[in-house]
Write an enzyme that holds these catalytic residues in place. Structure first.
Site, PDB file in Angstrom:
ATOM      1  N   ARG A  97       0.825  -1.225   0.000  1.00 45.09           N
ATOM      2  CA  ARG A  97       0.000   0.000   0.000  1.00 45.09           C
ATOM      3  C   ARG A  97       0.850   1.263   0.000  1.00 45.09           C
ATOM      4  O   ARG A  97       0.499   2.247  -0.642  1.00 45.09           O
ATOM      5  CB  ARG A  97      -0.933   0.014   1.206  1.00 45.09           C
ATOM      6  CG  ARG A  97      -2.071  -0.959   1.022  1.00 45.09           C
ATOM      7  CD  ARG A  97      -3.033  -0.911   2.172  1.00 45.09           C
ATOM      8  NE  ARG A  97      -4.173  -1.752   1.905  1.00 45.09           N
ATOM      9  CZ  ARG A  97      -4.952  -2.260   2.838  1.00 45.09           C
ATOM     10  NH1 ARG A  97      -4.724  -2.006   4.115  1.00 45.09           N
ATOM     11  NH2 ARG A  97      -5.964  -3.020   2.510  1.00 45.09           N
TER      12      ARG A  97
ATOM     13  N   LYS B 164     -19.459 -17.777   0.944  1.00 54.04           N
ATOM     14  CA  LYS B 164     -20.911 -17.616   1.079  1.00 54.04           C
ATOM     15  C   LYS B 164     -21.600 -17.055  -0.151  1.00 54.04           C
ATOM     16  O   LYS B 164     -21.146 -16.068  -0.722  1.00 54.04           O
ATOM     17  CB  LYS B 164     -21.212 -16.695   2.252  1.00 54.04           C
ATOM     18  CG  LYS B 164     -20.875 -17.341   3.570  1.00 54.04           C
ATOM     19  CD  LYS B 164     -21.291 -16.435   4.688  1.00 54.04           C
ATOM     20  CE  LYS B 164     -21.191 -17.143   6.023  1.00 54.04           C
ATOM     21  NZ  LYS B 164     -21.391 -16.212   7.122  1.00 54.04           N
TER      22      LYS B 164
ATOM     23  N   GLY C 155     -13.423  -4.480  -0.026  1.00 56.89           N
ATOM     24  CA  GLY C 155     -14.839  -4.119   0.103  1.00 56.89           C
ATOM     25  C   GLY C 155     -15.280  -3.142  -0.975  1.00 56.89           C
ATOM     26  O   GLY C 155     -16.386  -3.233  -1.514  1.00 56.89           O
TER      27      GLY C 155
ATOM     28  N   GLY D  88     -10.779  -9.180  -2.200  1.00 55.36           N
ATOM     29  CA  GLY D  88     -10.506  -9.978  -1.005  1.00 55.36           C
ATOM     30  C   GLY D  88      -9.569 -11.147  -1.211  1.00 55.36           C
ATOM     31  O   GLY D  88      -8.434 -10.976  -1.639  1.00 55.36           O
TER      32      GLY D  88
END
Ligand code: AMP
Length: 396
Positions: A35, A198, A377, A354
């Site tokens: 980053r 999920k 996100g 992610g």
């Protein structure tokens, strides 16, 4: 709209929202500098033009309170190494110290502000706090894609105090142009690979992608909810019983829209959720009781790789199996290699959102992907078709 390349920063004080939320060890050394390195091109261009840079970021989750363990001060030294110039530090992101140091900045100089989230007003998107931040610079640059989905003071609200002089830094501009190549103007065929644990967290992503993709591959734990919805036996694999209907609706919609939706045909199954469990290979829709599918099998790898390799644009979000465990990483690794190969032969590939980013890094394949996103996100929300507040605020 201004861009980094058409804006001349000479004589300007650029207030830049960056993402310096990096991991630190016990001695406050930066242990992963992806980053910090990512913001260097933006800062260097500003300094080279003859402007000065005021960097603001959050670090960790101090929840609106000063917490010395989450100070950005140690990052100043690290940035000096990367930028090759001294980096001054303000003990607070607003107030007299920040104001006098910002006012005293000369062309070519850099100031890092203390952690924005030491103030509860940052996450609350407080107007007065945003205004105080805005007073430090005369042009606003958003170069923090990872927080662009948050309507916080420094990521969104502050932009309105720069009605003319606001722009995206190179990092955010790169993210937006990569997403554009996939969602707005893709070379066809466009293939999306969606995996992870999920279905519930990917419903909106899948719905949005069904309207755009030619082929969709579904792997990972979420595939078993689809396989069960089709009447398959999935043993004790991960399943979301309350989303069986969602899965059916997505399968029906794919058919309606003429999207080819591919599910695993075989699975590596285990008798426990551990790396050293007993394992076996079986049809993905005939898993015995007491066994769970933790990776896609070799036939699925073959089929999925064929689909990936005929695509001209590839979007990948979510692993094919429990890649964190050695016994169940083969599927994710093979798909990562197929994406890298397709890229070599001219496809545009974007990996984002992610764990698939962690996977391509773990397998050392990031260099062979066209674009690896920095925003988990934020990327997910973009893929859901949402407008990110931080992006909208600069475009307004
Ligand atoms: P997500 O955050 O939804 O993208 O999910 C990522 C997680 O899904 C990773 O930690 C994987 O270990 C996990 N995962 C992938 N495949 C499976 C599976 N078949 N069963 C259980 N967990 C899985």
């Amino acid at each position: 709209m201004h861009t980094m390349d058409n804006f001349n920063f000479k004589g300007h004080k650029a207030l830049i929202r960056v993402d310096l939320n990096v991991p630190l060890d016990a001695q406050f050394n930066v242990t992963d500098d992806n980053r910090t390195r990512a913001i260097v091109p933006t800062v260097k261009k500003i300094l080279k033009d003859g402007g000065s840079a005021i960097l603001m970021s959050h670090l960790g989750r101090p929840k609106g309170k000063v917490n010395p363990a989450m100070s950005l001060k140690p990052i100043a030294k690290h940035l000096e190494g990367l930028l090759g110039v001294p980096v001054q530090f303000a003990m607070d992101c607003i107030g007299p110290d920040a104001q006098s140091k910002a006012a005293g900045l000369k062309p070519g100089e850099v100031l890092l502000l203390e952690n924005l989230r030491f103030h509860p007003e940052e996450e609350a998107g407080d107007e007065a706090f945003s205004k105080s931040l805005s007073l430090l610079g005369d042009v606003y640059v958003n170069d923090a894609f990872g927080t662009a989905h948050r309507a916080h003071a420094s990521t969104t609200v502050v932009a309105k105090y720069f009605p003319e002089d606001k722009l995206f830094g190179y990092l955010v501009a790169g993210e937006l142009s990569s997403i554009g190549k996939v969602l707005e103007d893709p070379q066809k065929p466009l293939c999306a690979i969606v995996g992870g644990a999920k279905v519930s967290s990917k419903i909106d992503v899948l719905k949005n992608l069904l309207g755009k993709c030619d082929e969709v591959i579904i792997g990972g734990g979420m595939a078993f909810t689809f396989i069960k919805a089709q009447g398959g036996k999935i043993g004790s694999s991960l399943v979301e019983e309350d989303h069986l209907d969602t899965a059916k609706a997505i399968l029906a919609e794919a058919q309606d829209k003429g999207v080819m939706l591919h599910l695993p045909v075989d699975a590596i199954v285990a008798d426990a959720f551990t790396d050293n469990a007993n394992t076996d290979l079986c049809a993905a829709n005939a898993i015995p009781e007491g066994w769970m599918g933790l990776d896609i099998g070799p036939e699925s790898i073959k089929q999925f790789s064929t689909v990936v390799k005929r695509a001209k644009t590839i979007l990948w979000n979510g692993p094919m199996g429990v890649f964190e465990m050695r016994s169940f990483q083969a599927g994710t690794k093979a798909i990562a290699e197929a994406v890298a190969d397709a890229t070599k032969y001219g496809a545009f590939s974007l990996v984002g959102g992610g764990d698939s980013v962690a996977a391509v890094n773990q397998f050392g394949l990031a260099e062979r992907i066209s674009y690896v996103s920095t925003g988990g996100g934020a990327m997910l929300e973009y893929l859901e078709g949402k407008e990110l507040p931080g992006i909208a605020a600069v475009r307004a």
